[in-house]
Design a protein around this motif. Sequence first.
Motif, mmCIF file in Angstrom:
data_model
loop_
_atom_site.group_PDB
_atom_site.id
_atom_site.type_symbol
_atom_site.label_atom_id
_atom_site.label_comp_id
_atom_site.label_asym_id
_atom_site.label_seq_id
_atom_site.Cartn_x
_atom_site.Cartn_y
_atom_site.Cartn_z
ATOM 1 N N MET A 1 10.678 12.638 36.602
ATOM 2 C CA MET A 1 12.018 12.784 36.064
ATOM 3 C C MET A 1 12.532 14.180 36.390
ATOM 4 N N THR A 2 13.742 14.290 36.913
ATOM 5 C CA THR A 2 14.307 15.577 37.268
ATOM 6 C C THR A 2 14.655 16.364 36.009
ATOM 7 N N ARG A 3 14.185 17.567 35.919
ATOM 8 C CA ARG A 3 14.442 18.406 34.769
ATOM 9 C C ARG A 3 15.732 19.186 35.000
ATOM 10 N N THR A 4 16.675 19.144 34.064
ATOM 11 C CA THR A 4 17.936 19.868 34.172
ATOM 12 C C THR A 4 18.011 20.903 33.064
ATOM 13 N N ILE A 5 18.905 21.876 33.272
ATOM 14 C CA ILE A 5 19.113 22.909 32.263
ATOM 15 C C ILE A 5 19.819 22.288 31.074
ATOM 16 N N ALA A 6 19.359 22.597 29.883
ATOM 17 C CA ALA A 6 19.944 22.016 28.683
ATOM 18 C C ALA A 6 21.399 22.444 28.545
ATOM 19 N N SER A 7 22.254 21.475 28.260
ATOM 20 C CA SER A 7 23.670 21.768 28.046
ATOM 21 C C SER A 7 23.851 22.442 26.696
ATOM 22 N N GLN A 8 25.048 22.983 26.482
ATOM 23 C CA GLN A 8 25.340 23.592 25.191
ATOM 24 C C GLN A 8 25.228 22.561 24.079
ATOM 25 N N ALA A 9 25.679 21.307 24.351
ATOM 26 C CA ALA A 9 25.586 20.253 23.335
ATOM 27 C C ALA A 9 24.130 19.960 22.985
ATOM 28 N N ASP A 10 23.242 19.968 24.012
ATOM 29 C CA ASP A 10 21.819 19.748 23.738
ATOM 30 C C ASP A 10 21.230 20.906 22.937
ATOM 31 N N ARG A 11 21.651 22.122 23.254
ATOM 32 C CA ARG A 11 21.148 23.272 22.497
ATOM 33 C C ARG A 11 21.608 23.200 21.039
ATOM 34 N N ASP A 12 22.859 22.776 20.861
ATOM 35 C CA ASP A 12 23.363 22.607 19.492
ATOM 36 C C ASP A 12 22.591 21.500 18.763
ATOM 37 N N LEU A 13 22.284 20.429 19.491
ATOM 38 C CA LEU A 13 21.550 19.318 18.895
ATOM 39 C C LEU A 13 20.155 19.756 18.472
ATOM 40 N N LEU A 14 19.471 20.475 19.332
ATOM 41 C CA LEU A 14 18.129 20.950 18.997
ATOM 42 C C LEU A 14 18.160 21.916 17.821
ATOM 43 N N GLN A 15 19.205 22.720 17.725
ATOM 44 C CA GLN A 15 19.333 23.654 16.606
ATOM 45 C C GLN A 15 19.532 22.894 15.292
ATOM 46 N N LEU A 16 20.351 21.829 15.334
ATOM 47 C CA LEU A 16 20.570 21.027 14.131
ATOM 48 C C LEU A 16 19.283 20.343 13.684
ATOM 49 N N LEU A 17 18.516 19.827 14.651
ATOM 50 C CA LEU A 17 17.243 19.193 14.306
ATOM 51 C C LEU A 17 16.288 20.199 13.692
ATOM 52 N N GLN A 18 16.263 21.408 14.244
ATOM 53 C CA GLN A 18 15.388 22.452 13.704
ATOM 54 C C GLN A 18 15.783 22.786 12.269
ATOM 55 N N GLU A 19 17.088 22.833 11.995
ATOM 56 C CA GLU A 19 17.553 23.124 10.637
ATOM 57 C C GLU A 19 17.136 22.028 9.658
ATOM 58 N N ARG A 20 16.909 20.823 10.182
ATOM 59 C CA ARG A 20 16.448 19.720 9.341
ATOM 60 C C ARG A 20 14.924 19.659 9.258
ATOM 61 N N GLY A 21 14.270 20.655 9.827
ATOM 62 C CA GLY A 21 12.815 20.694 9.785
ATOM 63 C C GLY A 21 12.157 19.771 10.800
ATOM 64 N N LEU A 22 12.874 19.408 11.855
ATOM 65 C CA LEU A 22 12.358 18.492 12.864
ATOM 66 C C LEU A 22 12.109 19.223 14.168
ATOM 67 N N SER A 23 11.077 18.810 14.868
ATOM 68 C CA SER A 23 10.706 19.441 16.129
ATOM 69 C C SER A 23 11.056 18.527 17.291
ATOM 70 N N ALA A 24 11.762 19.060 18.279
ATOM 71 C CA ALA A 24 12.089 18.328 19.493
ATOM 72 C C ALA A 24 12.317 19.345 20.602
ATOM 73 N N SER A 25 12.346 18.870 21.826
ATOM 74 C CA SER A 25 12.553 19.743 22.971
ATOM 75 C C SER A 25 13.586 19.127 23.893
ATOM 76 N N ALA A 26 14.085 19.933 24.808
ATOM 77 C CA ALA A 26 15.046 19.424 25.787
ATOM 78 C C ALA A 26 14.417 18.317 26.626
ATOM 79 N N ALA A 27 13.122 18.460 26.923
ATOM 80 C CA ALA A 27 12.432 17.421 27.708
ATOM 81 C C ALA A 27 12.383 16.104 26.937
ATOM 82 N N GLN A 28 12.174 16.180 25.617
ATOM 83 C CA GLN A 28 12.170 14.955 24.822
ATOM 84 C C GLN A 28 13.540 14.282 24.837
#
Length: 373
Positions: A1-28
């Motif tokens: 799978m081609t890895r791309t740079i995380a968009s701002q929306a993805d970075r915002d999404l990961l930040q929201l998940l982290q605030e909810r105590g959830l772990s995820a990555s751009a690759a996930q």
Amino acid sequence: MTRTIASQADRDLLQLLQERGLSASAAQLERWRHAALLPPHARRGLGRGMGSTSVLDLLTVEIADVLARNSMQGRDLRVTVLTWYMRAGTPSPHSRQPIPEPPFVAVRDALVWALRRSPVQRLIDQARRARDDIDADDLYTDAEKLLARSPGPFGHPGRMREALLADDQDVQPPPRGLARGLVHLIAALGLPPGEVSAKCLAAAFTNSGLLPQLDQDTLAAAFEHAERDGILDHLLQGPRERDAVAQAASVDPEALARAREIARILGFCGSLYLMHGLLLPDTPGQKAIRAVIDELGVGEVVLSAVRSVNKVDAAYTLSMCMEPWVEQLADQLNEAITENLEQVFRSPGELDSAEALMNAWRATFDALADQSQ
């Protein structure tokens, strides 16, 4: 799978998940999108030829939330899909909004995959092959091996409760007659027509718990009558030929949603049944629902629905809940729930007693812990 740079929306999404105590990555996030589980971000134009940018949607946040909560290292994504499906429509732990539905095609594919690898389905397939070229003794031997590896039943909650409250009594594992009876029923239905007597077939049915309202002698007499009339094999043709995998592969969204509703009814009853054994303070509503479960003799059936929610076994529960007899059972249990729901977590005349019930439950365990010291 081609890895791309995380968009701002993805970075915002990961930040929201982290605030909810959830772990995820751009690759996930990429893997979830590749599996058509997580929708792509919408695009919004920046104007004046400046291109566009991705926009984070609230639905995407809720989908990523449920995926992150139910994914774990080493777990097949199809198990995550099944767990997600079983929880869809219930309140999200964070937002209290209904958990969105997963894509139906992904659910159906996961259901078929899980059923094909289910030990129960493998046993059914082996039983069917026994009609032609597998010795029946080999079938029973393999069935007992499967039984030895599978988790045992919880046991009747009344006995569990007595054992927990008694100072000199250990909680003993219940007998495994129900599971063994189910194994024998699968074998009996798989063997060639005429190979199993009406009496043995009746014993397999009654010991499996699938026909708890009938005693073995009554069922044996009915089977023997059908055998004399030459119609017993015709009556058993449906159960013998039912193909759970094929049924799952062709199920439509409405039928599967109904099976999930039935599984939830069984699971709710099973949870009440189990919590009584674990010393939940009793109420008139709980007593009434337990009485119906005991009268129907389906304690182990409702407890099995509790065990399978977060496992591949959820697929087998959904498949079982497509059966007409299970739907009829669910209707009877749902009637008992509707009639007694107001008194399940409170006693007559009490207000706001659900929280008090939980506090009393916690106090019971605290007292037991103090006694054991």
